[in-house]
Design an enzyme around this catalytic site. Structure first.
Site, PDB file in Angstrom:
ATOM      1  N   HIS A 221       0.825  -1.209   0.000  1.00 53.53           N
ATOM      2  CA  HIS A 221       0.000   0.000   0.000  1.00 53.53           C
ATOM      3  C   HIS A 221       0.864   1.265   0.000  1.00 53.53           C
ATOM      4  O   HIS A 221       0.587   2.220  -0.756  1.00 53.53           O
ATOM      5  CB  HIS A 221      -0.906  -0.014   1.226  1.00 53.53           C
ATOM      6  CG  HIS A 221      -1.619   1.277   1.462  1.00 53.53           C
ATOM      7  ND1 HIS A 221      -2.847   1.571   0.901  1.00 53.53           N
ATOM      8  CD2 HIS A 221      -1.269   2.370   2.200  1.00 53.53           C
ATOM      9  CE1 HIS A 221      -3.217   2.778   1.273  1.00 53.53           C
ATOM     10  NE2 HIS A 221      -2.294   3.285   2.069  1.00 53.53           N
ATOM     11  N   GLU A 222       1.913   1.293   0.812  1.00 54.84           N
ATOM     12  CA  GLU A 222       2.753   2.490   0.910  1.00 54.84           C
ATOM     13  C   GLU A 222       3.561   2.712  -0.368  1.00 54.84           C
ATOM     14  O   GLU A 222       3.722   3.847  -0.821  1.00 54.84           O
ATOM     15  CB  GLU A 222       3.678   2.384   2.122  1.00 54.84           C
ATOM     16  CG  GLU A 222       2.963   2.270   3.456  1.00 54.84           C
ATOM     17  CD  GLU A 222       2.033   3.445   3.723  1.00 54.84           C
ATOM     18  OE1 GLU A 222       2.295   4.554   3.213  1.00 54.84           O
ATOM     19  OE2 GLU A 222       1.041   3.255   4.448  1.00 54.84           O
TER      20      GLU A 222
ATOM     21  N   HIS B 150       1.616   4.422  -3.263  1.00 51.76           N
ATOM     22  CA  HIS B 150       1.530   5.883  -3.315  1.00 51.76           C
ATOM     23  C   HIS B 150       2.623   6.464  -4.223  1.00 51.76           C
ATOM     24  O   HIS B 150       2.394   7.444  -4.935  1.00 51.76           O
ATOM     25  CB  HIS B 150       1.665   6.467  -1.905  1.00 51.76           C
ATOM     26  CG  HIS B 150       0.420   6.346  -1.075  1.00 51.76           C
ATOM     27  ND1 HIS B 150      -0.776   6.919  -1.448  1.00 51.76           N
ATOM     28  CD2 HIS B 150       0.195   5.719   0.116  1.00 51.76           C
ATOM     29  CE1 HIS B 150      -1.694   6.663  -0.520  1.00 51.76           C
ATOM     30  NE2 HIS B 150      -1.135   5.933   0.436  1.00 51.76           N
TER      31      HIS B 150
ATOM     32  N   GLU C 153      -5.908   7.110  -1.195  1.00 50.75           N
ATOM     33  CA  GLU C 153      -5.833   5.895  -0.376  1.00 50.75           C
ATOM     34  C   GLU C 153      -6.556   4.733  -1.060  1.00 50.75           C
ATOM     35  O   GLU C 153      -6.100   3.579  -1.023  1.00 50.75           O
ATOM     36  CB  GLU C 153      -6.438   6.164   1.002  1.00 50.75           C
ATOM     37  CG  GLU C 153      -5.663   7.153   1.850  1.00 50.75           C
ATOM     38  CD  GLU C 153      -4.289   6.624   2.227  1.00 50.75           C
ATOM     39  OE1 GLU C 153      -4.146   5.394   2.436  1.00 50.75           O
ATOM     40  OE2 GLU C 153      -3.351   7.438   2.307  1.00 50.75           O
TER      41      GLU C 153
END
Length: 385
Positions: free
Chosen positions: A225-226, A229, A290
């Site tokens: 997920h990070e 970004h 997100e």
């Protein structure tokens, strides 16, 4: 007798005027009268009173000032009556404003993208390289803050650091960001469940989130997920949005004038403009980011041959921890979607993620992240799996 005398006086006056001529001015500015018969030598006689007055004026500064010619003469339109004056700006100013507006619209359109997965329209004119350069020594700042709070960075031979390194060794090849200078910093802080990746591949993981993940696949869900970004250039988008907001405000202030600009700024502050823009612009954009990172990260962990179902378990534990700590914030006031929405979205994407895991060679040869970035450049909404 009287009639004869009057006629004679008139004749003498006429003869006097016919003989009188005006000579050029002398060096002192006095005019000299010339008398004499026609054809006879002329004799110059000056008017002494007039000459004395002229000489006095030459030495009188007030009289010189009164007689002085203006350095700049008024334009014809400025000499007209006030009835002809107008408050309209000059044509050149109107053309300048119209040109600025047209250039701004063109710049916005040319730098607008359609984000794959969500179909969101976004404005971004900055490259990842510019964002990396602009952040300066962000890594040093984070480490200094950790030390100020009594924390420490775990050594490379710590088991938790080795776990994060194993996960990144499998996620980086499928991220499309292999060329970055990746660095890993694991913070010894069991009370903080957080992780983030700065632009340029600087990974920060707090030990508290490793405990919450419980497994290598859980850590892969977090780091996927990070990293997502960075794949989607979310930092560049946010910086573009903020920069454009400041630039637009400055242009309005300049074009409207100082007093009008100050009035508008005061009205904006009075009605809570900062909070309104956060509520209506920045927070919704953050939640969309997100949402995109959840999808991209899920596909990356599946392509790296991690079980994507571990992501659902992680977010369920995160939700339970938030409720136990009373830290839940209404989604409308948060930068992140609610955990319930996150879990629902991940469950919706799960069939595609499982299909991706089954067909992957675990080497990133058909990386979803690469296709995402390519679709972003070509302004396509769908990313083929």
């Amino acid at each position: 007798m009287a009639t004869t005398t009057s006629a004679a006086a008139a004749a003498r006056a006429t003869a006097f005027l016919s003989r009188r001529q005006i000579a050029p001015r002398s060096s002192n500015g006095c005019a000299r009268a010339v008398f004499g018969k026609v054809g006879a030598p002329q004799q110059q006689k000056s008017f002494s009173t007039t000459c004395r007055r002229e000489r006095q004026f030459q030495h009188d500064p007030y009289e010189q000032l009164r007689r002085a010619e203006p350095l700049l003469r008024k334009r014809p339109q400025q000499q007209q009556s006030h009835e002809h004056y107008t408050t309209e700006p000059p044509r050149s100013s109107r053309l300048f404003v119209a040109g600025c507006v047209g250039a701004a619209v063109a710049f916005y359109v040319l730098n607008t993208q359609t984000v794959p997965v969500t179909g969101r329209r976004r404005f971004n004119f900055l490259s990842d390289e510019v964002v990396i350069f602009s952040q300066g020594d962000a890594v040093g700042g984070v480490i200094a803050q950790v030390h100020e709070q009594g924390g420490r960075v775990l050594p490379e031979n710590d088991s938790r650091t080795l776990l994060v390194k194993r996960v990144l060794d499998r996620l980086i090849p499928v991220s499309g960001l292999k060329d970055l200078n990746w660095e890993i910093f694991v913070i010894d802080d069991d009370n903080t469940a957080n992780a983030f990746v700065l632009p340029g591949g600087k990974v920060f993981v707090f030990s508290g989130i490793i405990n919450l993940a419980r497994s290598e696949a859980g850590v892969a869900a977090v780091l996927g997920h990070e990293i997502a970004h960075n794949v989607a250039s979310h930092a560049a988008e946010r910086l573009s949005l903020v920069s454009t907001g400041y630039l637009t405000g400055g242009c309005l202030f300049f074009l409207s004038g100082i007093w009008t600009g100050l009035t508008l700024f005061g009205a904006w502050a009075f009605v809570g403009g900062y909070y309104l823009q956060e509520l209506l612009l920045f927070l919704p954009a953050d939640r969309k980011q997100e949402h995109e990172a959840d999808c991209i990260g899920l596909m990356m962990m599946a392509e790296a041959c991690y079980d994507p179902r571990a992501a659902i378990g992680f977010w369920q534990r995160m939700e339970a921890m938030s409720k136990a700590g009373g830290q839940e914030v209404p989604e409308m006031l948060s930068t992140h979607p609610s955990n319930e929405h996150r879990i629902a979205n991940i469950a919706h994407w799960m069939p595609k993620a499982l299909e991706k895991q089954a067909s992957s060679d675990c080497q990133g040869t058909a990386a979803f992240a690469d296709r995402f970035r390519e679709a972003l450049k070509k302004r396509k909404r769908d990313v083929p799996l």
